[in-house]
Design an enzyme around this catalytic site. Structure first.
Site, short mmCIF file in Angstrom:
data_model
loop_
_atom_site.label_atom_id
_atom_site.label_comp_id
_atom_site.label_asym_id
_atom_site.label_seq_id
_atom_site.Cartn_x
_atom_site.Cartn_y
_atom_site.Cartn_z
N GLY A 284 71.04 -9.75 42.75
CA GLY A 284 71.58 -10.82 41.91
C GLY A 284 72.27 -11.92 42.68
N HIS B 36 70.92 3.47 39.82
CA HIS B 36 71.01 2.04 40.15
C HIS B 36 72.42 1.74 40.67
CE1 HIS B 36 71.26 -2.31 39.74
NE2 HIS B 36 69.95 -2.30 39.82
N GLU C 170 67.50 -0.87 47.51
CA GLU C 170 68.09 -2.12 47.05
C GLU C 170 69.43 -2.35 47.76
OE1 GLU C 170 66.65 -3.26 42.86
OE2 GLU C 170 68.20 -1.76 42.60
N GLU D 203 74.43 -0.53 40.11
CA GLU D 203 75.41 -0.91 39.09
C GLU D 203 75.95 0.33 38.38
OE1 GLU D 203 72.93 -3.84 37.19
OE2 GLU D 203 73.12 -5.09 38.98
N ASN E 104 63.58 -4.76 35.91
CA ASN E 104 64.79 -4.12 35.39
C ASN E 104 65.55 -5.15 34.56
OD1 ASN E 104 67.19 -2.79 34.94
ND2 ASN E 104 67.88 -2.86 37.08
N TRP E 105 65.50 -4.96 33.26
CA TRP E 105 66.16 -5.93 32.37
C TRP E 105 67.67 -5.78 32.36
CZ3 TRP E 105 62.81 -5.62 27.24
CH2 TRP E 105 61.57 -6.23 27.48
N LYS E 106 68.18 -4.66 32.85
CA LYS E 106 69.62 -4.39 32.77
C LYS E 106 70.08 -4.52 31.30
CE LYS E 106 69.87 -5.81 37.51
NZ LYS E 106 70.64 -6.34 38.63
N SER F 216 66.90 -9.64 44.69
CA SER F 216 66.50 -11.06 44.70
C SER F 216 65.02 -11.27 44.99
CB SER F 216 67.37 -11.85 45.68
OG SER F 216 68.73 -11.82 45.26
N GLY G 267 65.09 -7.66 39.19
CA GLY G 267 66.07 -7.85 38.13
C GLY G 267 65.91 -9.21 37.49
N GLY G 268 66.68 -10.17 37.94
CA GLY G 268 66.74 -11.50 37.34
C GLY G 268 65.38 -12.13 37.07
P1 PGA Z 1 67.84 -8.83 41.22
O1 PGA Z 1 68.20 -7.34 40.75
O2 PGA Z 1 66.35 -8.92 41.34
O3 PGA Z 1 68.39 -9.71 40.13
O4 PGA Z 1 68.51 -9.05 42.53
C1 PGA Z 1 67.51 -6.24 41.27
C2 PGA Z 1 68.04 -4.95 40.66
O5 PGA Z 1 69.24 -4.84 40.42
O6 PGA Z 1 67.26 -4.01 40.40
#
Ligand code: PGA
Length: 252
Positions: A174, A96, A168, A98, A10-12, A213, A234-235
């Site tokens: 993150g 998601h 999640e 966010e 997930n590049w966000k 993470s 994500g990251g």
């Molecule tokens: P993260 O994000 O791997 O940076 O914790 C995961 C996500 O939000 O899908």
């Protein structure tokens, strides 16, 4: 029942078209032919076409990060399933944390979005998860039950296996604070049991991913757990090398 492992990045809100193309050019030789693992990138709307084009013929699937439930209408700033289909994307993230926390995404909206994506031929990846306060208050299961039951309520039973659910925990996103294998397995098992409440056979087929993470160092251990079929990353998906290292960890 064996379920195909699924690793999604997930590049966000990262990567312009140029950066996305450079990423794909770096990733494809690193992952090579991926056999027996589904691989996806969840890409900002503006780079979807470029990533669809540059991954064509590879094993990488392309997902959007959100979608509106209506075909069209007065919804400024939104994107419909028909618009995504025109780009040839495979699916879309939905709900998601966010989007839920920062942009007011509701379970009620997801109840329309998940079946709308399926009806349009897009694979929905529904995200669920509790906050730190909810976990500490012992409310994790109540939260997951509400999110899963609301979002899947209008999904035809025969389409349930086409939904992927990413568990999640918000406190792990993150933060570098990954859930313990016990916490991750317990929650993903609970999510699967909730799907069984709709249909037992579908629960055996539906893929439940862990996100929060995930890194090359912890991916293999998490994916070895019985109810975890993959990872939403994500990251660590932002650099081809670390995303490919996660794929490698799962392969071996
Ligand atoms: P993260 O994000 O791997 O940076 O914790 C995961 C996500 O939000 O899908």
């Amino acid at each position: 029942m064996s379920r195909t492992p699924f690793i999604a990045g997930n590049w966000k809100m990262h990567k312009t078209i140029a950066a996305a193309e450079a990423y794909v050019a770096g990733l494809l030789p690193l992952v090579g032919d991926v056999d027996g693992i589904d691989l996806a990138l969840c890409v900002p709307f503006t780079a979807l076409q470029a990533v669809v084009d540059s991954t064509r013929g590879s094993s990488v699937q392309v997902y959007a990060q959100n979608m509106h439930w209506a075909d069209h209408g007065a919804y400024t700033g939104e994107i419909s399933a028909a618009m995504l289909n025109e780009l040839d994307v495979h699916g879309t993230l939905l709900g998601h944390s966010e989007r839920r926390e920062l942009f007011g995404e509701t379970d009620r909206a997801l109840q329309q979005k998940v079946p709308a994506a399926l009806a349009a031929g897009l694979k929905p990846m529904l995200c669920v998860g509790e906050s730190e306060e909810e976990r500490e208050a012992g409310e994790t299961e109540r939260k997951l039950r509400h999110q899963v039951q609301e979002a899947l309520e209008k999904v035809p039973v025969d389409r349930l296996p086409d939904v992927t659910i990413a568990y999640e925990p918000i406190w792990a996103i993150g933060t570098g604070k990954v859930a313990t294998p016990e916490q991750a397995q317990e929650a993903c098992g609970f999510v699967r049991a909730l799907v069984a409440g709709f249909d037992e056979a579908a629960a055996e087929q539906v893929r439940v991913l862990y996100g929060g993470s995930v890194k090359p160092e912890n991916a293999a251990e998490l994916l070895a757990l019985p109810d975890i079929d993959g990872a939403l990353v994500g990251g660590a998906s932002l650099e081809p090398a670390s995303f490919a290292a996660i794929v490698d960890a799962v392969r071996s």
